[in-house]
Scaffold this motif. Structure first.
Motif, mmCIF file in Angstrom:
data_model
loop_
_atom_site.group_PDB
_atom_site.id
_atom_site.type_symbol
_atom_site.label_atom_id
_atom_site.label_comp_id
_atom_site.label_asym_id
_atom_site.label_seq_id
_atom_site.Cartn_x
_atom_site.Cartn_y
_atom_site.Cartn_z
ATOM 1 N N GLN A 136 1.200 -1.338 -0.083
ATOM 2 C CA GLN A 136 -0.275 -0.008 -0.235
ATOM 3 C C GLN A 136 0.704 1.088 0.091
ATOM 4 O O GLN A 136 0.684 2.075 -0.464
ATOM 5 C CB GLN A 136 -0.804 -0.236 1.539
ATOM 6 N N ALA A 137 2.262 1.607 1.170
ATOM 7 C CA ALA A 137 2.527 2.245 0.839
ATOM 8 C C ALA A 137 3.776 2.624 -0.517
ATOM 9 O O ALA A 137 3.663 4.127 -1.076
ATOM 10 C CB ALA A 137 3.798 2.395 2.218
ATOM 11 N N ILE A 138 3.846 1.615 -1.228
ATOM 12 C CA ILE A 138 4.630 1.654 -2.714
ATOM 13 C C ILE A 138 3.529 2.859 -3.326
ATOM 14 O O ILE A 138 3.920 2.542 -4.134
ATOM 15 C CB ILE A 138 4.405 0.152 -3.430
ATOM 16 N N ALA A 139 2.043 1.831 -3.644
ATOM 17 C CA ALA A 139 0.827 2.273 -4.082
ATOM 18 C C ALA A 139 0.839 3.846 -3.657
ATOM 19 O O ALA A 139 0.244 4.938 -5.003
ATOM 20 C CB ALA A 139 -0.710 1.504 -3.936
ATOM 21 N N ASP A 140 0.611 4.179 -2.652
ATOM 22 C CA ASP A 140 0.570 5.174 -1.707
ATOM 23 C C ASP A 140 1.324 6.634 -2.372
ATOM 24 O O ASP A 140 1.296 7.543 -2.883
ATOM 25 C CB ASP A 140 -0.103 5.578 -1.235
ATOM 26 N N ARG A 141 2.696 6.385 -2.690
ATOM 27 C CA ARG A 141 3.813 7.555 -2.245
ATOM 28 C C ARG A 141 3.720 8.097 -3.596
ATOM 29 O O ARG A 141 3.299 7.296 -4.525
ATOM 30 C CB ARG A 141 5.361 6.930 -2.033
ATOM 31 N N ARG A 142 4.043 8.957 -3.818
ATOM 32 C CA ARG A 142 3.903 10.313 -4.953
ATOM 33 C C ARG A 142 5.263 11.020 -4.342
ATOM 34 O O ARG A 142 5.940 11.340 -3.915
ATOM 35 C CB ARG A 142 3.199 11.537 -4.878
ATOM 36 N N SER A 143 5.923 11.602 -6.171
ATOM 37 C CA SER A 143 6.730 12.794 -5.537
ATOM 38 C C SER A 143 6.195 13.617 -4.889
ATOM 39 O O SER A 143 5.277 14.491 -6.483
ATOM 40 C CB SER A 143 7.667 12.266 -7.225
ATOM 41 N N ASN A 144 6.446 14.548 -4.376
ATOM 42 C CA ASN A 144 5.623 16.119 -4.119
ATOM 43 C C ASN A 144 6.614 16.460 -4.585
ATOM 44 O O ASN A 144 8.066 17.022 -3.895
ATOM 45 C CB ASN A 144 6.014 15.549 -2.313
ATOM 46 N N ARG A 145 6.457 17.714 -4.926
ATOM 47 C CA ARG A 145 7.021 19.655 -5.637
ATOM 48 C C ARG A 145 6.433 20.238 -5.110
ATOM 49 O O ARG A 145 6.161 21.055 -5.887
ATOM 50 C CB ARG A 145 6.995 18.902 -7.048
ATOM 51 N N ASP B 65 -1.731 13.314 -9.437
ATOM 52 C CA ASP B 65 -2.376 11.175 -9.082
ATOM 53 C C ASP B 65 -0.913 10.531 -9.554
ATOM 54 O O ASP B 65 0.417 10.903 -10.131
ATOM 55 C CB ASP B 65 -3.013 11.577 -10.624
ATOM 56 N N ALA B 66 -1.054 9.622 -9.116
ATOM 57 C CA ALA B 66 -0.027 8.059 -9.900
ATOM 58 C C ALA B 66 -0.388 8.197 -11.069
ATOM 59 O O ALA B 66 -1.098 8.099 -11.689
ATOM 60 C CB ALA B 66 -0.729 6.878 -8.951
#
Length: 177
Positions: free
Chosen positions: A7-16, A165-166
């Motif tokens: 779930q962490a892998i699916a939910d993590r995003r690159s935040n800018r 979004d993913a």
């Protein structure tokens, strides 16, 4: 099948985009512990983690990057105003040919650890462009790279103010034999 790691892998995003709040010592230590627990080829641990929370140094570095890109000097297009950036360096005379890969594994552990405690991150290879200039050695010293080490990868960390979004995985990227 869903578990916390998947779930962490699916939910993590690159935040800018980041709030100015600095990481707590507890948050930073959790992320660095995750980095140190990363696997490496033959357990060589070919990395050094330089934590930079000096806003002036990060701004100067970012401005030099913007100059290289001929970009607006008023926008931080490198670190996205993150209050903490961890630069990972590795020996120039690497202990194995996998040292750069090992540093990449460590930075991914850091990104997932940050996400798991409610922080954002973006993994950065672009600082290489600044380290490859005539100012590179001065920055390596200011950031605290050990003698004989070179930039491998970095990660910006903080409280995210933006997300995205993913990405949709492309088709045809998996082959089974």
């Amino acid at each position: 099948m869903t578990n916390a790691v998947l779930q962490a892998i699916a939910d993590r995003r690159s935040n800018r985009g980041y709030a100015p709040r600095q990481l707590t010592e507890e948050e930073l230590q959790a992320i660095l512990t995750a980095a140190l627990q990363s696997p490496s080829a033959r357990n060589t641990q070919p990395w050094h983690f330089s934590v930079v929370q000096n806003a002036e140094l990060l701004k100067e570095f970012s401005l030099d990057y913007n100059r290289l890109q001929k970009s607006d000097p008023g926008r931080d297009i490198l670190f996205f105003e993150a209050p903490t950036v961890v630069f990972i360096s590795t020996p120039v005379e690497a202990p194995t040919r996998f040292s750069q890969i090992d540093c990449g594994i460590a930075v991914q552990n850091m990104a997932l650890a940050a996400h798991s405690i409610g922080l954002g991150s973006v993994i950065l290879g672009r600082p290489m462009e600044v380290f490859d200039t005539e100012k590179g050695a001065r920055y390596a010293k200011a950031i605290g790279f050990p003698e004989g080490y070179t930039f491998a990868i970095a990660i910006a960390l903080g409280e995210p103010t933006v997300t995205k979004d993913a990405h949709v995985p492309r088709e045809g990227l998996i082959n089974r034999v």
